[in-house]
Scaffold this motif. Structure first.
Motif, PDB file in Angstrom:
ATOM      1  N   GLY A  59       8.212 -42.129  27.515  1.00 27.60           N
ATOM      2  CA  GLY A  59       8.067 -43.290  28.400  1.00 27.60           C
ATOM      3  C   GLY A  59       9.022 -44.416  28.091  1.00 27.60           C
ATOM      4  O   GLY A  59       9.953 -44.279  27.291  1.00 27.60           O
ATOM      5  N   ALA A  60       8.757 -45.540  28.735  1.00 28.34           N
ATOM      6  CA  ALA A  60       9.617 -46.722  28.540  1.00 28.34           C
ATOM      7  C   ALA A  60       9.652 -47.076  27.062  1.00 28.34           C
ATOM      8  O   ALA A  60       8.671 -46.842  26.334  1.00 28.34           O
ATOM      9  CB  ALA A  60       9.054 -47.897  29.325  1.00 28.34           C
ATOM     10  N   ASP A  61      10.767 -47.633  26.614  1.00 29.59           N
ATOM     11  CA  ASP A  61      10.885 -48.031  25.211  1.00 29.59           C
ATOM     12  C   ASP A  61       9.986 -49.242  24.974  1.00 29.59           C
ATOM     13  O   ASP A  61      10.264 -50.350  25.440  1.00 29.59           O
ATOM     14  CB  ASP A  61      12.340 -48.355  24.881  1.00 29.59           C
ATOM     15  CG  ASP A  61      12.540 -48.504  23.379  1.00 29.59           C
ATOM     16  OD1 ASP A  61      11.685 -49.148  22.726  1.00 29.59           O
ATOM     17  OD2 ASP A  61      13.528 -47.970  22.869  1.00 29.59           O
ATOM     18  N   LEU A  65       9.441 -53.992  25.761  1.00 30.67           N
ATOM     19  CA  LEU A  65       8.474 -54.583  26.694  1.00 30.67           C
ATOM     20  C   LEU A  65       8.195 -56.072  26.444  1.00 30.67           C
ATOM     21  O   LEU A  65       8.102 -56.842  27.416  1.00 30.67           O
ATOM     22  CB  LEU A  65       7.164 -53.784  26.702  1.00 30.67           C
ATOM     23  CG  LEU A  65       7.276 -52.315  27.142  1.00 30.67           C
ATOM     24  CD1 LEU A  65       5.908 -51.650  27.120  1.00 30.67           C
ATOM     25  CD2 LEU A  65       7.897 -52.195  28.524  1.00 30.67           C
ATOM     26  N   TYR A 109       5.698 -34.205  25.205  1.00 26.51           N
ATOM     27  CA  TYR A 109       5.188 -35.420  25.851  1.00 26.51           C
ATOM     28  C   TYR A 109       5.959 -35.751  27.132  1.00 26.51           C
ATOM     29  O   TYR A 109       7.192 -35.750  27.153  1.00 26.51           O
ATOM     30  CB  TYR A 109       5.288 -36.608  24.890  1.00 26.51           C
ATOM     31  CG  TYR A 109       4.404 -36.466  23.683  1.00 26.51           C
ATOM     32  CD1 TYR A 109       3.020 -36.473  23.811  1.00 26.51           C
ATOM     33  CD2 TYR A 109       4.948 -36.304  22.415  1.00 26.51           C
ATOM     34  CE1 TYR A 109       2.186 -36.324  22.699  1.00 26.51           C
ATOM     35  CE2 TYR A 109       4.128 -36.162  21.298  1.00 26.51           C
ATOM     36  CZ  TYR A 109       2.754 -36.174  21.457  1.00 26.51           C
ATOM     37  OH  TYR A 109       1.930 -36.028  20.366  1.00 26.51           O
ATOM     38  N   LEU A 142       5.254 -38.832  29.319  1.00 23.78           N
ATOM     39  CA  LEU A 142       4.367 -39.999  29.429  1.00 23.78           C
ATOM     40  C   LEU A 142       5.070 -41.162  30.111  1.00 23.78           C
ATOM     41  O   LEU A 142       6.298 -41.291  30.061  1.00 23.78           O
ATOM     42  CB  LEU A 142       3.928 -40.443  28.035  1.00 23.78           C
ATOM     43  CG  LEU A 142       3.257 -39.385  27.138  1.00 23.78           C
ATOM     44  CD1 LEU A 142       2.965 -39.958  25.759  1.00 23.78           C
ATOM     45  CD2 LEU A 142       1.982 -38.852  27.793  1.00 23.78           C
ATOM     46  N   GLU A 166       0.096 -46.887  30.755  1.00 28.20           N
ATOM     47  CA  GLU A 166       0.531 -48.284  30.906  1.00 28.20           C
ATOM     48  C   GLU A 166      -0.615 -49.289  30.971  1.00 28.20           C
ATOM     49  O   GLU A 166      -0.516 -50.376  30.396  1.00 28.20           O
ATOM     50  CB  GLU A 166       1.403 -48.436  32.170  1.00 28.20           C
ATOM     51  CG  GLU A 166       2.815 -47.891  32.026  1.00 28.20           C
ATOM     52  CD  GLU A 166       2.938 -46.417  32.387  1.00 28.20           C
ATOM     53  OE1 GLU A 166       1.906 -45.711  32.434  1.00 28.20           O
ATOM     54  OE2 GLU A 166       4.068 -45.969  32.619  1.00 28.20           O
ATOM     55  N   ILE A 219      -0.045 -53.282  31.391  1.00 27.16           N
ATOM     56  CA  ILE A 219       0.880 -53.265  32.536  1.00 27.16           C
ATOM     57  C   ILE A 219       0.461 -52.126  33.476  1.00 27.16           C
ATOM     58  O   ILE A 219      -0.705 -51.745  33.484  1.00 27.16           O
ATOM     59  CB  ILE A 219       2.362 -53.152  32.069  1.00 27.16           C
ATOM     60  CG1 ILE A 219       2.537 -52.010  31.066  1.00 27.16           C
ATOM     61  CG2 ILE A 219       2.820 -54.477  31.469  1.00 27.16           C
ATOM     62  CD1 ILE A 219       3.967 -51.757  30.642  1.00 27.16           C
TER      63      ILE A 219
HETATM   64  N1  COA Z   1       9.108 -46.322  22.947  1.00 26.57           N
HETATM   65  C1  COA Z   1       9.786 -46.491  21.798  1.00 26.57           C
HETATM   66  N2  COA Z   1       9.666 -45.682  20.754  1.00 26.57           N
HETATM   67  C2  COA Z   1       8.818 -44.639  20.855  1.00 26.57           C
HETATM   68  C3  COA Z   1       8.078 -44.410  22.030  1.00 26.57           C
HETATM   69  C4  COA Z   1       8.243 -45.307  23.106  1.00 26.57           C
HETATM   70  N3  COA Z   1       7.606 -45.139  24.277  1.00 26.57           N
HETATM   71  N4  COA Z   1       7.314 -43.308  21.835  1.00 26.57           N
HETATM   72  C5  COA Z   1       7.576 -42.866  20.604  1.00 26.57           C
HETATM   73  N5  COA Z   1       8.484 -43.677  20.009  1.00 26.57           N
HETATM   74  C6  COA Z   1       9.050 -43.544  18.662  1.00 26.57           C
HETATM   75  C7  COA Z   1       8.059 -43.964  17.579  1.00 26.57           C
HETATM   76  O1  COA Z   1       8.080 -45.377  17.414  1.00 26.57           O
HETATM   77  C8  COA Z   1       8.601 -43.218  16.394  1.00 26.57           C
HETATM   78  O2  COA Z   1       9.734 -43.899  15.907  1.00 26.57           O
HETATM   79  P1  COA Z   1       9.931 -44.090  14.306  1.00 26.57           P
HETATM   80  O3  COA Z   1       9.937 -42.695  13.757  1.00 26.57           O
HETATM   81  O4  COA Z   1      11.243 -44.788  14.185  1.00 26.57           O
HETATM   82  O5  COA Z   1       8.744 -44.876  13.838  1.00 26.57           O
HETATM   83  C9  COA Z   1       9.103 -41.911  17.007  1.00 26.57           C
HETATM   84  O6  COA Z   1       9.317 -42.174  18.390  1.00 26.57           O
HETATM   85  C10 COA Z   1       8.104 -40.764  16.901  1.00 26.57           C
HETATM   86  O7  COA Z   1       6.877 -41.208  17.461  1.00 26.57           O
HETATM   87  P2  COA Z   1       5.476 -41.080  16.672  1.00 26.57           P
HETATM   88  O8  COA Z   1       4.539 -42.073  17.284  1.00 26.57           O
HETATM   89  O9  COA Z   1       5.709 -41.154  15.215  1.00 26.57           O
HETATM   90  O10 COA Z   1       5.076 -39.591  17.058  1.00 26.57           O
HETATM   91  P3  COA Z   1       3.615 -39.015  17.219  1.00 26.57           P
HETATM   92  O11 COA Z   1       3.773 -37.541  17.404  1.00 26.57           O
HETATM   93  O12 COA Z   1       2.736 -39.476  16.112  1.00 26.57           O
HETATM   94  O13 COA Z   1       3.024 -39.673  18.577  1.00 26.57           O
HETATM   95  C11 COA Z   1       3.090 -40.300  20.914  1.00 26.57           C
HETATM   96  C12 COA Z   1       3.620 -39.337  19.800  1.00 26.57           C
HETATM   97  C13 COA Z   1       3.879 -39.999  22.176  1.00 26.57           C
HETATM   98  C14 COA Z   1       1.603 -40.012  21.148  1.00 26.57           C
HETATM   99  C15 COA Z   1       3.274 -41.762  20.455  1.00 26.57           C
HETATM  100  O14 COA Z   1       4.616 -41.916  19.991  1.00 26.57           O
HETATM  101  C16 COA Z   1       3.038 -42.757  21.558  1.00 26.57           C
HETATM  102  O15 COA Z   1       1.900 -43.024  21.910  1.00 26.57           O
HETATM  103  N6  COA Z   1       4.146 -43.322  22.112  1.00 26.57           N
HETATM  104  C17 COA Z   1       4.068 -44.361  23.108  1.00 26.57           C
HETATM  105  C18 COA Z   1       3.756 -43.734  24.474  1.00 26.57           C
HETATM  106  C19 COA Z   1       3.650 -44.816  25.541  1.00 26.57           C
HETATM  107  O16 COA Z   1       2.827 -45.719  25.460  1.00 26.57           O
HETATM  108  N7  COA Z   1       4.500 -44.712  26.578  1.00 26.57           N
HETATM  109  C20 COA Z   1       4.475 -45.590  27.711  1.00 26.57           C
HETATM  110  C21 COA Z   1       5.199 -46.865  27.472  1.00 26.57           C
HETATM  111  S1  COA Z   1       5.014 -47.959  28.882  1.00 26.57           S
END
Ligand code: COA
Length: 250
Positions: free
Chosen positions: A71-73, A77, A113, A115, A140, A145
């Motif tokens: 998803g979005a970084d 945000l 993923y 997402l 979101e 959001i």
């Molecule tokens: N934006 C920025 N960085 C992200 C990201 C996102 N949406 N999703 C994952 N990352 C990064 C993590 O910060 C981590 O970076 P780091 O190793 O430098 O700390 C890396 O990707 C791996 O993610 P991690 O959370 O350690 O993996 P996980 O397997 O434990 O969990 C997810 C995977 C997808 C469940 C979890 O990363 C997550 O919930 N991400 C956010 C998803 C989200 O909310 N997306 C919508 C945004 S509007």
């Protein structure tokens, strides 16, 4: 398969692979689960404007085994004021709409993923093929959001308001089999099989008459937004234009 070389020598955020008539665009930020930063979106926008994509007959979007995109970084945000959001959708944030309006058929090849904006990017494609590791979700609302890169609108049109409410308000992740049941995914394949299958389906679409594909895609989009009378007229005018062009080709 030909890899297009990176002129700058730095690792591109989008890797373009040329498979003849099909081009594959791979999101290439695996350490961040292909989070869609504005830099990545901007690079995707530029790649979509490149001659290599312009001359392709079909386009496959993909990510890595662990994530199509998470998803979005989220680190970007907090900086998004209303003014910046307006500017964002005039710039890199327009990429989702650009993808949805491409004249060529587009296929999302999804593992891991898928997402938020990653799911929205997949929804902007014509078809989605997922492997059994794929997990979909729009988290979101939990972040305060909402999905705003076309995903909310496309989901309502694809599965209706009731299912869209379920997916967005609960924000729960769901597997590829559920996405298939909802009609959001065309096929669910074994892990490791998504690219060969996506390339095969993209190859089929690439072999169809390009103008018929482009007008049909535009007519389907218009149908979702038009009265029946307007949509029927668009069908008939497109038929006339296509048939004329087929006649001229003889
Ligand atoms: N934006 C920025 N960085 C992200 C990201 C996102 N949406 N999703 C994952 N990352 C990064 C993590 O910060 C981590 O970076 P780091 O190793 O430098 O700390 C890396 O990707 C791996 O993610 P991690 O959370 O350690 O993996 P996980 O397997 O434990 O969990 C997810 C995977 C997808 C469940 C979890 O990363 C997550 O919930 N991400 C956010 C998803 C989200 O909310 N997306 C919508 C945004 S509007």
């Amino acid at each position: 398969m030909t890899e297009i070389p990176d002129p700058s020598g730095t690792e591109p955020l989008i890797q373009l692979q040329d498979h003849g008539k099909v081009v594959v665009l791979q999101l290439n930020r695996p350490a961040k689960l292909n989070a869609l930063s504005t830099a990545l979106e901007q690079e995707l926008l530029e790649v979509l404007r490149s001659p290599a994509v312009g001359s392709a007959a079909a386009i496959v979007f993909t990510g890595s085994a662990r994530a199509f995109s998470a998803g979005a970084d989220t680190s970007e945000l907090p900086q998004m004021t209303p003014e910046r959001i307006a500017a964002y959708y005039r710039g890199s944030g327009s990429v989702y709409d650009v993808v949805s309006r491409l004249p060529q058929p587009t296929v999302a090849a999804i593992s891991g993923y898928c997402l938020g904006a990653g799911f929205e990017l997949a929804l902007a494609c014509d078809i989605r093929i997922a492997d059994e590791t794929a997990q979909f979700g729009l988290p979101e609302v939990g972040l305060g959001i909402l999905p705003s890169s076309g995903g909310l609108t496309r989901l309502v049109r694809a599965v209706g308001a009731a299912v869209t409410r379920e997916i967005i308000l609960f924000g729960e992740r769901f597997p590829a089999t559920e996405a298939y049941r909802l009609g959001l995914v065309r096929e669910v394949v074994a892990a490791g099989e998504v690219m060969p299958v996506a390339l095969e389906r993209a190859g089929f679409l690439a072999a169809q008459p390009a103008l018929a594909v482009a007008w049909t895609k535009a007519a389907i989009d218009a149908a979702a937004e038009s009265s029946s009378a307007s949509s029927l007229l668009i069908e008939q005018l497109a038929y006339a234009a296509l048939n004329r062009s087929a006649e001229e080709g003889k």
